[in-house]
Scaffold this motif. Structure first.
Motif, short mmCIF file in Angstrom:
data_model
loop_
_atom_site.label_atom_id
_atom_site.label_comp_id
_atom_site.label_asym_id
_atom_site.label_seq_id
_atom_site.Cartn_x
_atom_site.Cartn_y
_atom_site.Cartn_z
N GLU A 153 0.58 -0.98 0.34
CA GLU A 153 -0.42 0.12 -0.10
C GLU A 153 0.75 1.29 -0.12
OE1 GLU A 153 -3.29 -0.47 -0.48
OE2 GLU A 153 -2.83 -2.26 -0.22
N LEU A 154 2.81 1.33 0.11
CA LEU A 154 3.34 2.54 0.02
C LEU A 154 3.67 2.36 -0.88
CD1 LEU A 154 4.23 2.06 3.55
CD2 LEU A 154 2.80 3.70 3.36
N SER A 155 4.32 3.57 -1.10
CA SER A 155 5.22 3.35 -2.20
C SER A 155 6.33 3.61 -2.30
CB SER A 155 4.94 5.80 -2.43
OG SER A 155 6.27 6.17 -1.55
N HIS A 156 7.19 3.62 -3.50
CA HIS A 156 8.53 2.82 -3.99
C HIS A 156 9.46 3.55 -3.23
CE1 HIS A 156 11.32 0.00 -6.14
NE2 HIS A 156 11.98 1.68 -6.05
N ALA A 157 8.89 4.61 -2.90
CA ALA A 157 9.69 5.75 -2.30
C ALA A 157 9.37 5.01 -0.07
CB ALA A 157 10.23 6.78 -1.76
N GLY A 158 8.15 5.64 0.20
CA GLY A 158 7.95 5.27 1.11
C GLY A 158 7.90 4.01 1.95
N ASN A 159 7.72 2.62 1.18
CA ASN A 159 8.01 1.51 1.76
C ASN A 159 9.18 1.52 2.19
OD1 ASN A 159 7.18 -1.62 1.89
ND2 ASN A 159 8.72 -1.84 -0.20
N PHE A 160 10.38 1.06 1.12
CA PHE A 160 11.64 1.62 1.80
C PHE A 160 12.09 2.19 2.84
CE2 PHE A 160 16.38 3.40 1.98
CZ PHE A 160 16.74 2.14 2.02
N LEU A 161 11.25 2.99 3.47
CA LEU A 161 11.85 4.01 4.43
C LEU A 161 11.12 2.80 5.71
CD1 LEU A 161 11.29 7.19 3.36
CD2 LEU A 161 13.34 6.47 3.84
N TYR A 162 10.34 2.44 5.39
CA TYR A 162 9.40 1.50 6.12
C TYR A 162 10.21 0.64 6.84
CZ TYR A 162 5.72 -1.59 7.73
OH TYR A 162 4.66 -2.71 8.34
N MET A 163 10.49 -0.10 5.47
CA MET A 163 11.07 -1.87 5.97
C MET A 163 12.33 -1.04 6.48
SD MET A 163 10.86 -4.00 1.73
CE MET A 163 11.29 -2.65 1.32
N LEU A 164 12.85 0.26 6.10
CA LEU A 164 14.51 0.60 6.90
C LEU A 164 13.97 0.48 8.33
CD1 LEU A 164 17.06 0.66 6.22
CD2 LEU A 164 17.01 2.91 6.33
N THR A 165 12.74 1.00 8.81
CA THR A 165 13.04 1.96 10.64
C THR A 165 11.77 1.58 10.79
OG1 THR A 165 11.26 3.23 9.52
CG2 THR A 165 13.75 4.17 9.72
N GLY A 166 10.93 0.39 10.50
CA GLY A 166 9.57 0.04 10.54
C GLY A 166 9.11 0.68 10.95
N VAL A 167 8.88 2.23 10.35
CA VAL A 167 7.95 3.22 11.14
C VAL A 167 7.66 3.87 9.60
CG1 VAL A 167 6.98 5.32 12.27
CG2 VAL A 167 8.80 3.70 13.37
N GLU A 168 6.50 4.16 9.54
CA GLU A 168 6.14 4.82 8.26
C GLU A 168 6.58 5.85 7.94
OE1 GLU A 168 2.15 4.25 6.70
OE2 GLU A 168 1.74 2.28 7.11
N PRO A 169 7.44 7.14 7.31
CA PRO A 169 7.97 7.68 7.19
C PRO A 169 6.87 8.58 7.45
CG PRO A 169 7.45 6.88 5.18
CD PRO A 169 7.24 5.53 5.87
N ASP A 170 7.46 10.04 8.30
CA ASP A 170 5.82 11.08 7.97
C ASP A 170 6.39 11.69 6.62
OD1 ASP A 170 7.83 13.46 7.41
OD2 ASP A 170 8.70 12.36 9.20
N GLU A 171 4.77 12.37 5.86
CA GLU A 171 4.97 12.53 4.60
C GLU A 171 5.92 14.10 3.77
OE1 GLU A 171 1.60 15.95 1.97
OE2 GLU A 171 1.55 15.38 4.05
N VAL A 172 7.07 14.56 4.45
CA VAL A 172 8.04 15.42 5.04
C VAL A 172 8.94 14.19 4.17
CG1 VAL A 172 9.89 17.35 5.15
CG2 VAL A 172 7.33 17.33 5.80
N SER A 173 9.76 13.69 4.61
CA SER A 173 10.71 12.68 4.70
C SER A 173 10.50 11.69 3.12
CB SER A 173 10.57 11.36 5.57
OG SER A 173 11.24 12.21 6.79
N GLU A 174 8.89 11.56 3.04
CA GLU A 174 8.61 9.96 1.59
C GLU A 174 8.68 10.83 0.33
OE1 GLU A 174 5.09 7.68 0.48
OE2 GLU A 174 4.60 8.40 2.20
N GLU A 175 8.61 12.14 0.76
CA GLU A 175 8.08 13.41 -0.43
C GLU A 175 9.45 13.25 -0.82
OE1 GLU A 175 6.30 17.12 0.60
OE2 GLU A 175 3.82 15.65 -0.16
N THR A 176 10.31 13.73 0.24
CA THR A 176 11.87 13.75 0.12
C THR A 176 12.76 12.90 -0.69
OG1 THR A 176 11.91 15.64 1.85
CG2 THR A 176 13.64 15.29 0.99
N PHE A 177 12.36 11.91 -0.12
CA PHE A 177 13.30 10.62 -0.49
C PHE A 177 12.92 10.37 -1.64
CE2 PHE A 177 14.51 6.00 -1.07
CZ PHE A 177 15.82 6.14 0.17
N ASP A 178 11.58 10.52 -1.99
CA ASP A 178 11.12 10.03 -3.20
C ASP A 178 11.54 11.10 -4.39
OD1 ASP A 178 8.47 8.51 -5.24
OD2 ASP A 178 8.64 10.81 -5.66
#
Length: 380
Positions: A153-178
């Motif tokens: 259900e997460l974007s390519h960027a958001g899913n990586f950050l989630y798998m890395l930390t175990g926490v869904e990223p905040d909007e700024v972090s996900e957009e920045t990483f994307d």
């Protein structure tokens, strides 16, 4: 046939491509005619992959189908994950671990024998989807933690950050990483892209090309400058000195400031401009603007010193490291993240080149002896 030697193939045209164009004199980068700043701001990484692979930006329906199919390929076979854990336990470098695991992925690809452009893109999509899973699992193994299953259900960027930390990223972090993934997706015939293309020209499969691309990117002259920048920033921070004074002293001592200068760009890298703004956003969200202050002050000082006038301007690495650090990403993962993004460009170039393929086979000027007398081994 010209006998002029072009070391490093500098200035040599070896192919035509519709994928990306870099104008180093004015500082622009376009993917298939779209300016990188517009794509980074308004398009997701998945949209950029679709653009590079299929030639146009997707409709909403096409994007949903493409993103879903990509997300469905994120799972990695347990045998591969076991190897990743073994490599982490052995203290292997992240890029070397990623290279090994990526090569191993082909053993579990039931569609690896599909031929032609369709097969290349299908395999490329599976590789692109699985590399974040491999990389996140490797980092968690180093921390003594189990891998986290990908979330479709997460974007390519958001899913990586989630798998890395175990926490869904905040909007700024996900957009920045994307945006960071978009900025690194392609950049003409750089060393790793050319490596992948040379391998592709032999009609080897895209697993071979991507594995070769990772190997080329791991070299210190290609993919590691963002880590060098962060090590420098931490060194400055630990010295308690003003960053400009520290850099002045370092230059007087003959040290080079990483993140400045580029083989193509003679002005500030457009990707650096974008990441500098995202660093501002991250600093505002966290309340910590240390890296923003340091990088901005250093850039202003070196600009005043005339480096930019000499064509030595900030490149993408000068800001990408501090962006990643602000998201809590370990330094030695910066180059693997570069690979996680650039795989989209590698796949696109292999598919494009193979459509009108000619084996890449340059010559070398022979400089050895004209003749040598063979001596039998017992008489040497």
């Amino acid at each position: 046939m010209s006998d002029e030697l072009k070391r490093g193939l500098e200035g040599v045209l070896v192919a035509e491509s519709e994928l990306s164009h870099v104008d180093g004199e004015v500082g622009t980068l376009v993917y298939r005619g779209y300016d990188i700043e517009e794509l980074a701001r308004d398009a997701s990484y998945e949209e950029v992959l679709y653009l590079l692979w299929y030639g146009s930006l997707p409709t909403r329906e096409e994007l949903e189908s493409f993103a879903t199919s990509l997300a469905d390929e994120r799972d990695v076979d347990e045998d591969v994950l076991a190897t990743v854990r073994t490599l982490a336990d052995a203290g292997e470098r992240p890029m070397a671990a990623l290279r090994t695991a990526t090569s191993m992925l082909s053993a579990y690809d039931d569609g690896a024998e599909v031929e032609g452009r369709e097969g290349t893109l299908e395999q490329g999509a599976r590789i692109t989807a699985k590399i974040p899973t491999v990389l996140a699992a490797f980092e968690r193994a180093r921390q003594g933690q189990p891998p986290i299953d990908p979330d479709p259900e997460l974007s390519h960027a958001g899913n990586f950050l989630y798998m890395l930390t175990g926490v869904e990223p905040d909007e700024v972090s996900e957009e920045t990483f994307d945006e960071a993934l978009t900025l690194h997706a392609d950049h003409g015939l750089n060393a790793s892209t050319f490596t992948a293309m040379v391998i592709g020209s032999t009609m080897a499969d895209v697993y071979s090309g991507v594995t070769g691309g990772i190997g080329a990117l791991s070299g210190s002259l290609h993919g590691g400058a963002n880590q060098d920048v962060m090590e420098l920033l931490y060194e400055i921070h630990e010295s308690d000195k003003d960053p400009v004074e520290w850099v002045k002293d370092a230059r007087e001592a003959g040290r080079r400031v990483p993140g400045f200068g580029h083989r193509v760009y003679k002005v500030k890298d457009p990707r650096a401009r974008i990441l500098q703004e995202r660093l501002r956003d991250l600093a505002a969200a966290s309340g910590d603007d240390t890296w923003l202050q340091y990088t901005t002050a250093i850039e202003e000082y070196l600009t005043e010193e005339g480096l930019v006038e000499k064509g030595i301007a900030p490149n993408v690495d000068f800001y990408s490291g501090s962006v990643y650090d602000s998201m809590g990403i370990p330094m030695d993962l910066y180059t693997p993240i570069f690979a996680m993004s650039r795989v989209g460009g590698w796949v696109a170039h292999v598919a494009e080149y193979q459509a009108d393929n000619r084996l890449i086979r340059p010559r070398a000027r022979y400089t050895g002896p004209d003749s040598a007398e063979f001596v039998p081994i017992d008489e040497r």
